[in-house]
Design a protein around this motif. Structure first.
Motif, short mmCIF file in Angstrom:
data_model
loop_
_atom_site.label_atom_id
_atom_site.label_comp_id
_atom_site.label_asym_id
_atom_site.label_seq_id
_atom_site.Cartn_x
_atom_site.Cartn_y
_atom_site.Cartn_z
N LEU A 90 22.32 14.93 -15.66
CA LEU A 90 22.03 15.49 -17.11
C LEU A 90 22.84 14.81 -18.22
O LEU A 90 23.98 14.54 -18.10
N ASP A 91 22.09 14.51 -19.43
CA ASP A 91 22.75 14.11 -20.46
C ASP A 91 23.80 14.77 -21.16
O ASP A 91 23.63 16.44 -21.29
N VAL A 92 24.81 14.45 -21.83
CA VAL A 92 25.84 15.28 -22.46
C VAL A 92 25.16 16.26 -23.61
O VAL A 92 25.95 17.31 -23.86
N GLU A 193 16.09 9.13 -28.81
CA GLU A 193 17.37 9.66 -28.85
C GLU A 193 18.50 8.63 -28.87
O GLU A 193 19.54 8.58 -29.89
N GLY A 194 18.14 7.17 -28.45
CA GLY A 194 19.15 6.12 -28.68
C GLY A 194 19.21 5.68 -30.18
O GLY A 194 20.36 5.49 -30.51
N LEU A 195 18.42 6.00 -30.89
CA LEU A 195 18.55 5.55 -32.29
C LEU A 195 19.29 6.65 -33.09
O LEU A 195 19.97 6.35 -33.81
N ASN A 266 25.79 -1.73 -27.59
CA ASN A 266 25.28 -0.99 -26.31
C ASN A 266 26.42 -0.11 -25.64
O ASN A 266 27.57 0.15 -26.41
N TRP A 267 26.17 0.44 -24.61
CA TRP A 267 26.98 1.36 -23.78
C TRP A 267 27.78 0.33 -22.97
O TRP A 267 27.45 -0.61 -22.69
N PRO A 268 28.98 0.82 -22.32
CA PRO A 268 29.89 0.24 -21.63
C PRO A 268 29.25 -0.58 -20.22
O PRO A 268 29.65 -1.56 -19.88
C1 GLC Z 1 23.17 6.82 -23.07
C2 GLC Z 1 24.15 7.88 -23.39
C3 GLC Z 1 23.39 9.26 -23.58
C4 GLC Z 1 22.29 8.87 -24.62
C5 GLC Z 1 21.62 7.88 -24.35
C6 GLC Z 1 20.59 7.37 -25.49
O1 GLC Z 1 22.59 7.20 -21.90
O2 GLC Z 1 24.92 8.21 -22.28
O3 GLC Z 1 24.44 10.27 -23.87
O4 GLC Z 1 21.61 10.09 -24.95
O5 GLC Z 1 22.33 6.75 -23.95
O6 GLC Z 1 19.66 6.52 -25.25
#
Ligand code: GLC
Length: 425
Positions: A90-92, A193-195, A266-268
């Motif tokens: 589940l996303d935060v 959502e990423g944007l 980007n993310w970690p």
């Molecule tokens: C990553 C994040 C997540 C976010 C998503 C967006 O997975 O952990 O919280 O909603 O990217 O693309």
């Protein structure tokens, strides 16, 4: 009968008894695991260790890469009351949207949630119910090519304007040297959502608010937010390819990891893969906090994933046991070292092995602890609509369909409708 053979047949019987008892107890649970980067491999490793430990078996179901698609997929199954899958990743941002479909994990956790970041535990607690255990956390970071900064005698940028200028210098130089495809900067520009995550970082780094503030007021119509989005739009076609308007996390990573970009947001998780054996740029990557806007600050959007047990699951106890295993300190440590997934357990940020594998988890600790949250707690079940309207408005500006001022004005009007007249007062 000799003593030895008595003992042998006794232990055989015991072993058979145990195996049978085990078989009678063994259960099969199904878990949804992500498909970004090393998600599937790393999920499988954790799951297999638990299978060995308990004798239970696990079916791993792969979910789409885009969190927006995952939500739609989950909502369909959960609304229909499907018990096919026991554990959901589940996303935060979702506890307020689909938290109602998950059981309270407190009876199973025996207080283990106290070892995790309290803010994430609070985020996952809906109406007193712990709907999910934190699994890994995320914050947006700026990845850059150390070797190229050195080559062009540049220092890691601290403002967006510096980043854009450096990106242009490197892009021009690399193209002149024969690499026609080379890009200055790649990020997540697709309408999803990423944007929302990337654009919230632009806003916050300029001091332009957080879309909706904690009191429920819509804050998108302000000069700093507009300046932030206008600046981002100026990158398209100059330092970022037009194609970035359709990039998710993995598209950006693909370009950066094949050596074709100077900077990447980007993310970690991108750290471990970027330094992996399939990467063209292993050992050449630097990481720092995202640049600031004028008079603004360094920031990163808070992301991350949790594990919850469906209330329709027929194997709730076994499923909860797997969730507790996967979110345990030992497993979060393994995932941090092997996959650069940021732990949700603060103690692991002082762990020498974790810091050796991921030096940025130590140097950028404040980026993780001060990450800016999307307004999902304030807007609750409406968050998906709020975010959808926000990313569409931003996408219109990036693609030149609208300017920031007009787009933010109509976004404000649209968001008022989402919550009904009177919200925002
Ligand atoms: C990553 C994040 C997540 C976010 C998503 C967006 O997975 O952990 O919280 O909603 O990217 O693309």
């Amino acid at each position: 009968m000799k003593l030895k053979s008595v003992l042998t047949s006794l232990s055989l019987a015991t072993a058979m008894g145990l195996a049978l008892a085990g078989m009678a107890r063994a259960e099969q649970v199904a878990i949804m695991c992500g498909s970004v980067g090393a998600d599937q491999d790393q999920c499988k490793k954790g799951v297999q260790a638990w299978e060995k430990l308990t004798g239970n078996t696990v079916k791993i179901v792969s979910i789409p890469a885009s969190t927006t698609d995952v939500l739609a997929f989950y909502q369909q199954g959960l609304a229909a009351g499907s018990g096919d899958v026991d554990i959901y990743q589940l996303d935060v941002i979702w506890p307020g949207i689909i938290g109602k479909y998950f059981i309270d994990l407190k009876p199973f956790s025996k207080g283990a949630e106290k070892d995790h970041f309290p803010a994430i535990v609070a985020n996952n607690t809906v109406g007193g119910k712990l709907t999910a255990m934190p699994w890994f956390t995320d914050a947006g970071l700026l990845f850059y090519r150390k070797d190229l900064l050195d080559k062009y005698k540049l220092k890691a940028p601290t403002t967006w304007a510096e980043m854009a200028a450096d990106a242009k210098t490197i892009q021009d130089g690399e193209r002149k040297a024969g690499d026609a495809k080379f890009q200055g900067f790649v990020f997540q520009g697709k309408a999803y959502e990423g944007l929302t995550c990337d654009a919230l970082e632009w806003l916050d780094s300029f001091g332009g608010g957080h879309i909706v503030n904690k009191a429920g007021k819509i804050t998108v119509e302000n000069a700093k937010a507009e300046a932030a989005i206008t600046e981002a739009a100026s990158w398209i076609g100059k330092i970022a390819p037009e194609g970035v308007l359709n990039y998710g996390e993995e598209d950006a990573r693909g370009v950066f990891q094949s050596g074709e970009a100077a900077f990447m947001r980007n993310w970690p998780y991108a750290w471990s893969l970027g330094n992996g054996k399939d990467s063209k740029i292993a050992g050449k990557i630097g990481v720092e906090a995202l640049p600031m806007g004028p008079g603004g600050k360094h920031t990163g959007t808070l992301g991350g994933w949790q594990l919850g047990v469906s209330k329709f699951s027929k194997h709730q106890a076994a499923a909860a046991s797997l969730v507790m295993y996967l979110t345990s300190q030992a497993e979060e440590k393994r995932r941090a070292i092997e996959g650069s997934y940021n732990p949700t357990i603060p103690a692991l940020y002082k762990d020498a092995d974790v810091l050796k594998a991921n030096p940025f988890m130590g140097t950028l600790i404040s980026t993780f602890t001060n990450a800016v949250a999307r307004p999902s707690l304030t807007t609750g079940a409406k968050y998906a609509e709020v975010s959808n309207d926000f990313w569409n408005a931003v996408h219109d500006v990036l693609s030149g369909k609208s300017n920031a001022k007009t787009a933010m004005a109509s976004l404000h009007a649209q968001l008022k409708k989402v919550r009904g007249p009177g919200w925002d007062k």
